[in-house]
Design a protein around this motif. Structure first.
Motif, short mmCIF file in Angstrom:
data_model
loop_
_atom_site.label_atom_id
_atom_site.label_comp_id
_atom_site.label_asym_id
_atom_site.label_seq_id
_atom_site.Cartn_x
_atom_site.Cartn_y
_atom_site.Cartn_z
N THR A 136 0.84 -1.19 0.00
CA THR A 136 0.00 0.00 0.00
C THR A 136 0.88 1.24 0.00
O THR A 136 2.07 1.18 0.34
CB THR A 136 -0.92 0.03 1.22
OG1 THR A 136 -0.11 -0.03 2.42
CG2 THR A 136 -1.87 -1.16 1.21
N SER A 138 1.19 5.37 1.18
CA SER A 138 0.66 6.35 2.13
C SER A 138 0.03 7.52 1.39
O SER A 138 0.35 7.80 0.23
CB SER A 138 1.77 6.85 3.05
OG SER A 138 2.72 7.61 2.32
N GLN A 328 3.72 1.04 -7.39
CA GLN A 328 2.55 0.37 -6.83
C GLN A 328 1.89 -0.56 -7.85
O GLN A 328 1.76 -0.20 -9.02
CB GLN A 328 1.53 1.41 -6.37
CG GLN A 328 1.91 2.15 -5.11
CD GLN A 328 1.98 1.23 -3.92
OE1 GLN A 328 3.04 1.04 -3.33
NE2 GLN A 328 0.86 0.62 -3.56
N SER A 332 -3.70 -2.02 -6.33
CA SER A 332 -3.70 -1.40 -5.01
C SER A 332 -4.05 0.08 -5.05
O SER A 332 -4.04 0.74 -4.01
CB SER A 332 -2.31 -1.57 -4.36
OG SER A 332 -1.33 -0.81 -5.06
N ILE A 333 -4.34 0.61 -6.23
CA ILE A 333 -4.65 2.03 -6.36
C ILE A 333 -5.97 2.20 -7.11
O ILE A 333 -6.36 1.34 -7.89
CB ILE A 333 -3.52 2.79 -7.09
CG1 ILE A 333 -3.20 2.13 -8.44
CG2 ILE A 333 -2.27 2.86 -6.23
CD1 ILE A 333 -2.09 2.80 -9.21
#
Length: 478
Positions: A136, A138, A328, A332-333
């Motif tokens: 992940t 931040s 990433q 996950s986005i």
């Protein structure tokens, strides 16, 4: 490196055959020649892996293994490698990956049935993938990435998109619509600016969506537009009646953009991107005029999101760490359109079977306001993609006059444009949910690629789709 020995699990006379489970191994990091070896071959046999169709950097092979604990390793272009994103240990043969196949799994025949990939087959893949936690990012790293991308786009101009030499095509508003779409097909372009010689200005664009609306109008009973009129119907005449027609087709007051949305050579790349996103077009013309009143305009280039993406990749090539978001995985986005998970009701990815009618596909393209539709089999595995630009193939040899939209299947329509919109012989450009944003951006920056279909490795079951527009909306947070 590895000692030789017989492969375990081979059938012997008089001995019952051990239960085997199909296991898919994946090497997603590229190479020319990739092999697999492991404890299940007693480290003696190098099993060749094949590149996945549409994903040439992803190699795969399916092996039938007995339940239990296994170690394995990859031999890539003469070097021993392991996948750092999968479980690994230090073993007798260096760092090796590991996998455990539970004995409780249902018995699966070693031969994979063509009717449907079994649920236990997909469970095995899940065992292989689930052990890897999804990283992940931040909120601070996301904000930093977006700020730096926006700063770059604001400080650079459309002038940097101009090639040293190129061919830019514009169409006169007084030529016949049929001739115009034949030009789009022959030149392999999705749209072209329109020039009005009487006004001395560029006045709009003609796109594949125009041809879709025209063909749907031709298919309507009681249409005022016939095939004969299409031969002489000018672009100008079509544009005048387009708003009324679009309201008739959609059944609402939505109107398509009527005016040209240009950009100047000194507009920032951010302004160019926002114009493309807000206008929902594939490209914007870069127009320059030396006169203050805008007379004698010069068409310099057609700016696309792909060209802007190349600029971003070049700029951050040696400093990709300054954009943490690039590393990433796309799963996950919040990027692209995904097939809803079980229990989710929000969001839907439009897909069709190859036996669906071309009319159904065109209706979906218009009403769902999408630029492409994945074509899948009964297991939702990707077969092809039908895009707006594919419709121009019907302009060749007047094919539009010989078909009925509700009688021609998507499969038949795709045969007409088999070679027109392929990239290196591949029409379907794919990626995996585990691919990084950087890898996805590199593939989208390739000439002619406007979207990637997210598929499950091996089965090619569609999981989502990512377009150029999706990437820029995410990067700019719009």
């Amino acid at each position: 490196m590895f000692a030789s020995g017989p492969e375990t699990g081979h059938e012997n006379r008089g001995v019952s055959r051990p239960l085997l489970v199909p296991m898919r191994f994946i090497w997603p990091y590229g190479g020319s020649r990739v092999f697999l070896t492991g404890s299940f071959t007693r480290w003696s046999e190098h099993i060749p892996m094949s590149p996945m169709e549409g994903c040439p950097t992803v190699f795969q092979v399916i092996c039938s293994l007995s339940p239990g604990y296994h170690q394995f390793k990859f031999f890539v272009d003469g070097e021993w490698r392991h996948d750092e994103r999968k479980p690994f240990v230090n073993g007798n043969y260096g760092v090796v990956n590991t996998v455990f196949i539970a004995r409780e799994l249902d018995v699966v025949s070693p031969s994979l049935s063509p009717e449907a990939p079994s649920r236990s087959h997909m469970d095995v893949d899940d065992v292989f993938i689930r052990s890897e936690p999804v990283p992940t990012i931040s909120d601070a790293d996301l904000e930093v990435s977006r700020q730096r991308a926006a700063t770059f786009l604001s400080r650079h101009t459309a002038y940097e998109l101009l090639p040293d030499s190129s061919k830019v095509i514009a169409l006169d508003v007084n030529i016949a619509v049929k001739q115009a779409f034949h030009i789009l097909h022959e030149q392999g372009i999705p749209m072209a600016p329109l020039w009005d010689s009487f006004k001395g200005q560029f006045v709009g664009v003609l796109s594949a969506l125009d041809f879709i609306l025209i063909l749907r109008e031709l298919g309507n009973h009681g249409s005022n537009l016939t095939e004969e009129e299409l031969e002489t119907h000018t672009i100008s005449a079509w544009k005048e009646g387009k708003v009324h027609l679009s309201r008739q087709i959609d059944g609402n007051a939505r109107s398509y953009p009527r005016c040209l949305v240009p950009a100047g050579p000194y507009d920032s790349l951010k302004d160019v991107v926002l114009k493309i996103l807000r206008s929902k077009v594939a490209m914007v013309p870069i127009i320059h005029s030396a006169s203050q009143d805008g007379s004698f305009p010069q068409l310099l280039n057609l700016a696309t999101l792909s060209e802007v993406l190349k600029c971003i990749l070049r700029h951050f090539k040696h400093s990709s760490s300054s954009l943490p978001i690039l590393q990433q995985p796309v799963c996950s986005i919040p990027l692209g359109t995904w097939v809803p998970k079980i229990g989710e009701s929000n969001g839907q990815l439009a897909m069709l079977r190859p036996n669906a009618s071309l009319g159904a596909a065109l209706s979906l393209l218009v009403q769902a306001d999408v630029s492409s539709i994945p074509i899948v089999d009964e297991n939702d595995s990707l077969l092809d993609v039908y895009s707006r630009s594919d419709i121009t193939a019907l302009a060749k040899d007047k094919a539009y006059a010989q078909i009925r939209l509700d009688e021609m299947s998507i499969h038949q329509a795709l045969q007409l444009c088999q070679d027109a919109n392929s990239i290196n012989g591949q029409r379907c450009q794919m990626c995996l949910r585990s691919d990084t944003l950087h890898k996805v951006m590199e593939r989208l920056a390739s000439p002619g690629v406007r979207r990637l279909v997210i598929v499950e490795a091996g089965s090619k079951r569609v999981e989502g789709i990512i377009s150029l527009s999706d990437v820029f909306r995410f990067l700019l947070g719009v």
